[in-house]
Motif scaffolding. Structure first.
Motif, PDB file in Angstrom:
ATOM      1  N   SER A 137      41.778  29.078  36.014  1.00 14.90           N
ATOM      2  CA  SER A 137      42.080  30.401  35.914  1.00 14.90           C
ATOM      3  C   SER A 137      40.661  30.772  36.110  1.00 14.90           C
ATOM      4  O   SER A 137      39.526  30.481  36.095  1.00 14.90           O
ATOM      5  CB  SER A 137      42.170  30.667  34.629  1.00 14.90           C
ATOM      6  OG  SER A 137      40.529  29.860  33.154  1.00 14.90           O
ATOM      7  N   TRP A 138      40.212  32.016  36.238  1.00 16.58           N
ATOM      8  CA  TRP A 138      38.648  32.759  35.684  1.00 16.58           C
ATOM      9  C   TRP A 138      38.433  32.130  34.897  1.00 16.58           C
ATOM     10  O   TRP A 138      37.054  31.874  35.627  1.00 16.58           O
ATOM     11  CB  TRP A 138      39.081  34.547  35.814  1.00 16.58           C
ATOM     12  CG  TRP A 138      39.104  34.811  36.756  1.00 16.58           C
ATOM     13  CD1 TRP A 138      40.484  34.447  37.764  1.00 16.58           C
ATOM     14  CD2 TRP A 138      39.565  36.452  37.159  1.00 16.58           C
ATOM     15  NE1 TRP A 138      41.096  35.102  39.774  1.00 16.58           N
ATOM     16  CE2 TRP A 138      40.123  36.629  38.729  1.00 16.58           C
ATOM     17  CE3 TRP A 138      38.361  37.248  37.326  1.00 16.58           C
ATOM     18  CZ2 TRP A 138      40.581  37.698  40.495  1.00 16.58           C
ATOM     19  CZ3 TRP A 138      38.073  38.424  38.357  1.00 16.58           C
ATOM     20  CH2 TRP A 138      39.195  38.676  39.352  1.00 16.58           C
ATOM     21  N   SER A 139      37.911  31.304  33.514  1.00 12.65           N
ATOM     22  CA  SER A 139      37.901  31.211  32.864  1.00 12.65           C
ATOM     23  C   SER A 139      37.337  30.157  32.785  1.00 12.65           C
ATOM     24  O   SER A 139      36.320  29.589  32.448  1.00 12.65           O
ATOM     25  CB  SER A 139      38.547  31.926  31.631  1.00 12.65           C
ATOM     26  OG  SER A 139      38.802  33.026  31.015  1.00 12.65           O
ATOM     27  N   ILE A 195      34.132  28.733  44.137  1.00 15.15           N
ATOM     28  CA  ILE A 195      35.056  29.595  43.582  1.00 15.15           C
ATOM     29  C   ILE A 195      36.516  29.699  44.123  1.00 15.15           C
ATOM     30  O   ILE A 195      37.601  29.921  43.616  1.00 15.15           O
ATOM     31  CB  ILE A 195      34.520  30.805  43.602  1.00 15.15           C
ATOM     32  CG1 ILE A 195      33.556  30.884  42.781  1.00 15.15           C
ATOM     33  CG2 ILE A 195      35.907  32.019  43.128  1.00 15.15           C
ATOM     34  CD1 ILE A 195      32.906  31.959  42.726  1.00 15.15           C
ATOM     35  N   ILE A 224      36.754  29.000  35.773  1.00 14.80           N
ATOM     36  CA  ILE A 224      36.109  29.101  36.705  1.00 14.80           C
ATOM     37  C   ILE A 224      35.031  29.096  36.282  1.00 14.80           C
ATOM     38  O   ILE A 224      33.546  29.047  36.799  1.00 14.80           O
ATOM     39  CB  ILE A 224      36.579  29.895  38.142  1.00 14.80           C
ATOM     40  CG1 ILE A 224      37.442  29.479  38.606  1.00 14.80           C
ATOM     41  CG2 ILE A 224      35.644  29.949  38.760  1.00 14.80           C
ATOM     42  CD1 ILE A 224      38.009  29.966  39.777  1.00 14.80           C
ATOM     43  N   GLN A 225      34.726  30.222  35.396  1.00 15.14           N
ATOM     44  CA  GLN A 225      33.406  30.934  34.976  1.00 15.14           C
ATOM     45  C   GLN A 225      32.521  29.688  34.589  1.00 15.14           C
ATOM     46  O   GLN A 225      31.519  29.394  34.717  1.00 15.14           O
ATOM     47  CB  GLN A 225      33.140  32.280  33.363  1.00 15.14           C
ATOM     48  CG  GLN A 225      33.719  32.953  34.276  1.00 15.14           C
ATOM     49  CD  GLN A 225      33.620  34.728  33.817  1.00 15.14           C
ATOM     50  OE1 GLN A 225      34.879  34.513  32.980  1.00 15.14           O
ATOM     51  NE2 GLN A 225      33.001  35.133  33.803  1.00 15.14           N
ATOM     52  N   LEU A 284      39.975  28.185  43.133  1.00 21.24           N
ATOM     53  CA  LEU A 284      40.869  29.333  42.980  1.00 21.24           C
ATOM     54  C   LEU A 284      42.488  28.628  43.796  1.00 21.24           C
ATOM     55  O   LEU A 284      43.615  29.014  43.157  1.00 21.24           O
ATOM     56  CB  LEU A 284      40.827  31.289  43.708  1.00 21.24           C
ATOM     57  CG  LEU A 284      39.670  31.651  42.516  1.00 21.24           C
ATOM     58  CD1 LEU A 284      39.095  32.797  43.989  1.00 21.24           C
ATOM     59  CD2 LEU A 284      40.594  32.225  41.726  1.00 21.24           C
ATOM     60  N   ARG A 316      32.278  37.648  36.975  1.00 22.98           N
ATOM     61  CA  ARG A 316      33.556  37.989  36.795  1.00 22.98           C
ATOM     62  C   ARG A 316      33.646  38.502  37.905  1.00 22.98           C
ATOM     63  O   ARG A 316      35.202  38.218  39.097  1.00 22.98           O
ATOM     64  CB  ARG A 316      34.785  38.265  36.201  1.00 22.98           C
ATOM     65  CG  ARG A 316      34.875  37.481  34.650  1.00 22.98           C
ATOM     66  CD  ARG A 316      35.934  38.127  33.856  1.00 22.98           C
ATOM     67  NE  ARG A 316      36.627  38.807  33.798  1.00 22.98           N
ATOM     68  CZ  ARG A 316      38.174  37.658  33.608  1.00 22.98           C
ATOM     69  NH1 ARG A 316      37.814  36.365  32.901  1.00 22.98           N
ATOM     70  NH2 ARG A 316      39.107  37.088  34.136  1.00 22.98           N
ATOM     71  N   ILE A 371      34.272  36.073  41.383  1.00 17.56           N
ATOM     72  CA  ILE A 371      35.918  35.692  41.324  1.00 17.56           C
ATOM     73  C   ILE A 371      36.234  36.790  41.921  1.00 17.56           C
ATOM     74  O   ILE A 371      37.013  36.236  42.919  1.00 17.56           O
ATOM     75  CB  ILE A 371      35.869  35.029  39.995  1.00 17.56           C
ATOM     76  CG1 ILE A 371      35.226  34.270  39.005  1.00 17.56           C
ATOM     77  CG2 ILE A 371      37.839  34.930  40.245  1.00 17.56           C
ATOM     78  CD1 ILE A 371      35.156  33.285  38.339  1.00 17.56           C
ATOM     79  N   ALA A 372      36.523  38.041  41.222  1.00 16.79           N
ATOM     80  CA  ALA A 372      37.071  38.918  42.282  1.00 16.79           C
ATOM     81  C   ALA A 372      37.155  39.197  43.712  1.00 16.79           C
ATOM     82  O   ALA A 372      37.824  39.372  44.539  1.00 16.79           O
ATOM     83  CB  ALA A 372      36.740  40.319  41.298  1.00 16.79           C
ATOM     84  N   ARG A 399      38.160  35.711  45.771  1.00 11.41           N
ATOM     85  CA  ARG A 399      39.449  36.259  45.843  1.00 11.41           C
ATOM     86  C   ARG A 399      40.515  37.715  46.571  1.00 11.41           C
ATOM     87  O   ARG A 399      40.910  36.982  47.440  1.00 11.41           O
ATOM     88  CB  ARG A 399      40.085  36.692  44.251  1.00 11.41           C
ATOM     89  CG  ARG A 399      41.518  37.144  43.839  1.00 11.41           C
ATOM     90  CD  ARG A 399      42.432  35.424  44.350  1.00 11.41           C
ATOM     91  NE  ARG A 399      43.993  36.073  44.086  1.00 11.41           N
ATOM     92  CZ  ARG A 399      44.834  35.700  42.682  1.00 11.41           C
ATOM     93  NH1 ARG A 399      43.897  35.751  41.831  1.00 11.41           N
ATOM     94  NH2 ARG A 399      45.606  35.674  42.754  1.00 11.41           N
TER      95      ARG A 399
END
Length: 201
Positions: free
Chosen positions: A178-180, A169, A182-183, A173, A190, A193-194, A197
């Motif tokens: 983007s987060w989407s 991840i 990566i998902q 990043l 998410r 990922i948060a 981050r």
């Protein structure tokens, strides 16, 4: 009549699309086609599931919900399962379960088959849903017992993070994904990922 397939996995680490090929093969064997797929990573013990709700909203009377096993649909307590089943009944949706042959009769198309199928499906799905919930509760109980035993022995370290996943991840990043994206690539949540981050800032 449209056939809508529902695919579910309990966690982001599991592949909800694992059974897709089996569902397609089953449909081909029965001489029918799947109109659409609804896929999500969500526990079957949760009543509120966005993709399942969307499937119900998209359906018309006599449409078919196709699933691999009943536990893909429900591991709910009886009261919540009854509420979910009522949504299918109100929408006029038939349920066909690959590993429950008695539910396949609806695909024959005749009125007699449809009437028999509705009765058999309700019985078989109720029974399978109860068994799925019992299996879920048994596994949760055994897991809790195992954790308690490990705590008493001083060996329990809690649920450990997936370090390889978090490293991947962080790498994506860093590449500006983007987060989407990566998902989709890593099939992670998410919230994970948060967390990565936040740790990297």
């Amino acid at each position: 009549m449209f056939i809508r397939a529902y695919l579910r996995a309990s966690t982001d680490a599991q592949d909800a699309n694992r059974a897709k090929a089996e569902l397609i093969q089953f449909a081909e064997q029965k001489g029918v086609r799947i109109a659409s797929f609804y896929t999500e990573n969500q526990s079957g013990s949760k009543l509120e599931r966005a993709e399942l709700a969307r499937l119900i909203d998209d359906s018309h009377p006599d449409d078919i919900l196709l699933i691999e096993k009943v536990d893909r649909l429900s591991r709910l307590p009886y009261e919540q399962w009854t509420a979910l089943k009522q949504q299918f009944v109100s929408a006029g949706i038939h349920i066909v379960v690959i590993d429950q042959p008695m539910t396949h009769a609806i695909l024959e198309g005749s009125t007699q088959h449809s009437m028999i199928a509705r009765v058999l499906t309700e019985f078989m799905v109720d029974l399978a849903a109860a068994m799925a919930r019992d299996d879920y509760e048994t596994r949760r109980k055994r897991q809790a017992q195992g954790i308690e035993k490990a705590k008493l022995a001083g060996k329990y370290q809690g649920r450990q993070p997936d370090h390889m996943l978090r490293e991947n991840i962080a790498l994506l990043l860093g590449e500006g994904k983007s987060w989407s994206q990566i998902q989709r690539l890593l099939r992670c949540s998410r919230s994970t990922i948060a967390t990565v981050r936040k740790q990297s800032t």
